[in-house]
Design a protein around this motif. Structure first.
Motif, PDB file in Angstrom:
ATOM      1  N   ILE A  23      -2.023  -3.961   1.341  1.00  0.00           N
ATOM      2  CA  ILE A  23      -0.347  -3.424   0.943  1.00  0.00           C
ATOM      3  C   ILE A  23       0.010  -4.502  -0.120  1.00  0.00           C
ATOM      4  CG2 ILE A  23       1.595  -3.210   1.790  1.00  0.00           C
ATOM      5  CD1 ILE A  23       0.435  -2.323   4.361  1.00  0.00           C
ATOM      6  N   MET A  24      -0.180  -5.686   0.274  1.00  0.00           N
ATOM      7  CA  MET A  24       0.365  -6.866  -0.589  1.00  0.00           C
ATOM      8  C   MET A  24      -0.128  -6.548  -2.204  1.00  0.00           C
ATOM      9  SD  MET A  24      -0.210 -10.306   1.385  1.00  0.00           S
ATOM     10  CE  MET A  24       1.144 -11.359   1.194  1.00  0.00           C
TER      11      MET A  24
ATOM     12  N   ARG B  90      -5.535  -5.073   6.060  1.00  0.00           N
ATOM     13  CA  ARG B  90      -4.436  -4.007   6.004  1.00  0.00           C
ATOM     14  C   ARG B  90      -3.116  -4.680   5.383  1.00  0.00           C
ATOM     15  NH1 ARG B  90      -2.107   0.488   8.562  1.00  0.00           N
ATOM     16  NH2 ARG B  90      -3.560   1.257  10.012  1.00  0.00           N
ATOM     17  N   GLU B  91      -2.730  -5.940   5.822  1.00  0.00           N
ATOM     18  CA  GLU B  91      -1.660  -6.575   4.890  1.00  0.00           C
ATOM     19  C   GLU B  91      -1.692  -6.719   3.521  1.00  0.00           C
ATOM     20  OE1 GLU B  91      -2.328  -7.127   8.005  1.00  0.00           O
ATOM     21  OE2 GLU B  91      -0.766  -8.147   9.247  1.00  0.00           O
TER      22      GLU B  91
ATOM     23  N   LEU C  33      -1.312  -3.624  -3.379  1.00  0.00           N
ATOM     24  CA  LEU C  33      -0.701  -2.491  -3.879  1.00  0.00           C
ATOM     25  C   LEU C  33       0.965  -2.652  -4.571  1.00  0.00           C
ATOM     26  CD1 LEU C  33      -2.324  -0.035  -3.791  1.00  0.00           C
ATOM     27  CD2 LEU C  33      -1.053   0.661  -1.728  1.00  0.00           C
ATOM     28  N   VAL C  34       1.733  -3.488  -3.635  1.00  0.00           N
ATOM     29  CA  VAL C  34       2.948  -3.714  -4.174  1.00  0.00           C
ATOM     30  C   VAL C  34       3.141  -4.680  -5.096  1.00  0.00           C
ATOM     31  CG1 VAL C  34       3.977  -2.910  -2.041  1.00  0.00           C
ATOM     32  CG2 VAL C  34       3.715  -4.986  -2.356  1.00  0.00           C
TER      33      VAL C  34
END
Ligand SMILES: Nc1ncnc2c1ncn2[C@@H]1O[C@H](COP(=O)(O)OP(=O)(O)O)[C@@H](O)[C@H]1O
Ligand SMILES: [Mg+2]
Lengths: 302, 229
Positions: free
Chosen positions: A212-213, A208-209, A215-216
């Motif tokens: 997201i990492m 999950r983390e 993605l950003v």
């Protein structure tokens, strides 16, 4: 680079995967401990080699009255033969480092000293012991040069090399050493596999983390760094435990048990332990880092 | 801003292309709806823009860069200029609202002082002031999506990509999210949003690109959903 953020991520990661982290620390400790121990044994063997090979001599036994070797057919060695042997030995310098003549009387003294407490002394007379030249070689492996020059020569009963006995002994030690090293390497491989698996689980449990990492726009380095640091930290802890165990081995087994009981030989010093410790630390951290790096490259790509 | 030049995407293990020879351009500042039935290739288009996938044929240009020729280590730089929002919010459950937004800045190495300044600002933009300390499970679906939008927008990206952002929300909540995306668009960010929701498309009256089976079957400004049928 935000150091506090990375540090807190590493802390979280280690805590979340506590059992796996402990497994890694213990496996690293055991495998590096074995690895360090095998290096220590290696250092011990080399210390013993230095110590013993430094002491070995080639003994040239001269003919006594009743000797029955063919080269002694002429009876006991004559003074002329003895002088000739001595000067021939001198001509072999610098290979021949020291020459020491031992007379029958001296041989008997030494014999009495060696078998001080044994009844055998009473049965042996001075006459029964041969006189000899004790020769120390600059390079003990060059024994054949001396043997071929003197073996079978009139007046010489036998040429004897103590090295041959030592060689057998060290061959056996070398074999044991190799087995220990192989076991250590096997354990290190097991450790690498465990770390690979741990990293896979860690990457999965934090997908999950990491997604997201990605993605950003976090860099690969930033995404992988906490995992790498976790692996390196666990390995470092394991290595420190292993080094502690090795120091304990040196204190308790070598200094406490072996050294007092076997005073005739030399034992490894702390300098060997000091030399092995960084090797263990670097091996542990290096292997963990590499294992983690290659696993993460596969599981955490952008 | 975004240019698709004869783009075909065939996923490995698939026969039929997910996108088939698609060409279109999206200008700076536009608000674009991507509509079409499930499986028509909307998400695939958005993933190509993010360089999560590469085209099988053709070229995708984003922010002046040909993504085929963008080296791997430059992908993070591209993504820092693109905000992304998904149907399933993708928040970290053990972090608060403010921490979820700050996370996006921390992982790209922004200094603490900057984070402390911009996170409250963006939370105000999305209408979450006063809820900074809540965790995602203490928020409604609409509020969770606002957190995700705040996280996507906190870096003031050039492009915001939203893949069915209202897919999990009721109509009333969806209206609020659309108003927010509209506001972000008016602040200068290009918005590309895929959706199933015809009501929303009809209300907003913006450009609509309709996909069907990987083909663009309609591309009109100020469109109405389903006009083509
Ligand atoms: N990762 C994938 N691997 C294989 N096929 C995929 C993958 N993602 C999507 N597809 C296929 O590509 C087509 C388009 O999918 P998608 O872009 O997700 O459509 P939409 O978002 O419009 O529902 C579908 O037929 C889908 O099955
Ligand atoms: Mg989709």
């Amino acid at each position: 680079m935000r150091a506090t953020f990375v540090a807190s991520e590493v802390g979280n990661g280690l805590r979340r995967n506590l059992t796996m982290t402990l497994a890694v620390i213990i496996t690293v400790a055991v495998s590096l401990g074995l690895f360090g121990a095998s290096l220590l044994v290696r250092a011990q063997v080399s210390t013993m080699k230095d110590f013993w090979y430094d002491k070995v001599e080639v003994s040239i036994f001269l003919c006594s009255k009743g000797s029955d070797t063919p080269s002694c057919a002429g009876g006991a060695v004559t003074a002329a033969q003895r002088d000739q042997i001595k000067s021939d030995l001198e001509s072999l310098r610098p290979l021949v480092q020291e020459i020491y003549y031992e007379s029958k009387a001296e041989a008997y003294e030494r014999f009495k000293e060696q078998f001080r407490d044994s009844p055998i002394v009473d049965n042996v007379t001075e006459k029964a012991l041969p006189e000899s030249f004790r020769v120390k070689l600059a390079d003990p492996t060059q024994y054949d040069v001396v043997a071929s020059a003197f073996e079978g020569r009139p007046g010489i009963e036998q040429v004897n090399d103590q090295r041959k006995v030592l060689d057998k002994f060290f061959q056996i030690l070398g074999g044991l050493q190799l087995i220990a090293l192989l076991i250590a390497i096997l354990m290190l491989i097991v450790t690498v596999l465990l770390i690979v698996n741990t990293m896979r689980v860690a990457a999965f449990s934090r997908r999950r983390e990491t997604s997201i990492m990605r993605l950003v726009g976090a860099s690969n380095f930033y995404i992988q760094l906490p995992f790498l640091l976790e692996a390196a930290l666990a390995a470092a802890l394991g290595a420190i435990l292993a080094i502690g165990a090795l120091a304990l081995m040196k204190t308790v087994i070598v200094d406490g048990l072996l050294a007092p009981s076997f005073q005739f030989t030399a034992f490894v010093g702390w300098d060997a332990v000091l030399a092995i410790a960084p090797v263990m630390l670097i091996t542990g951290i290096g292997l963990a880092g590499l294992a983690a790096f290659f696993t993460l490259r596969k599981y955490l790509r952008v | 801003m975004i240019l698709f030049d004869h783009v075909t995407k065939v996923y490995p293990s698939q026969q039929r292309p997910a996108l088939d020879d698609v060409s279109l351009e999206i200008e700076k500042g536009e608000f674009v709806f991507l509509v079409g039935p499930s499986g028509s290739g909307k998400s695939t288009m958005l993933r190509l823009v993010l360089r999560e996938e590469r085209p099988t044929k053709g070229q995708v240009w984003v922010l002046g860069k040909d993504l085929n020729r963008l080296s791997n280590w430059k992908i993070p730089t591209l993504r820092r200029q693109i905000g992304t929002v998904f149907q399933d919010f993708r928040l970290l459950p053990n972090k608060t609202v403010a921490e979820n937004v700050a996370f996006a800045l921390e992982v790209i190495g922004k200094p603490k002082s900057h984070i402390n300044k911009v996170v409250p600002e963006v939370l105000e933009v999305v209408g979450l002031e006063g809820k900074e300390g809540r965790r995602p499970d203490e928020l409604s679906g609409g509020e969770q999506q606002r957190v995700a939008i705040a996280r996507a927008f906190v870096n003031r990206p050039m492009i915001l990509i939203a893949d069915e952002p209202t897919g999990n929300l009721d109509p009333a909540t969806s209206v609020g999210i659309m108003k927010l995306l509209d506001r972000i668009n008016r602040l200068g960010t290009t918005v590309v949003m895929s959706t199933h929701d015809s009501q929303i498309v009809d209300q907003m009256r913006r450009r609509v690109i309709e996909l069907e089976g990987g083909h663009v079957v309609r591309d009109q400004s100020r469109g109405v959903y389903g006009y083509a049928q």
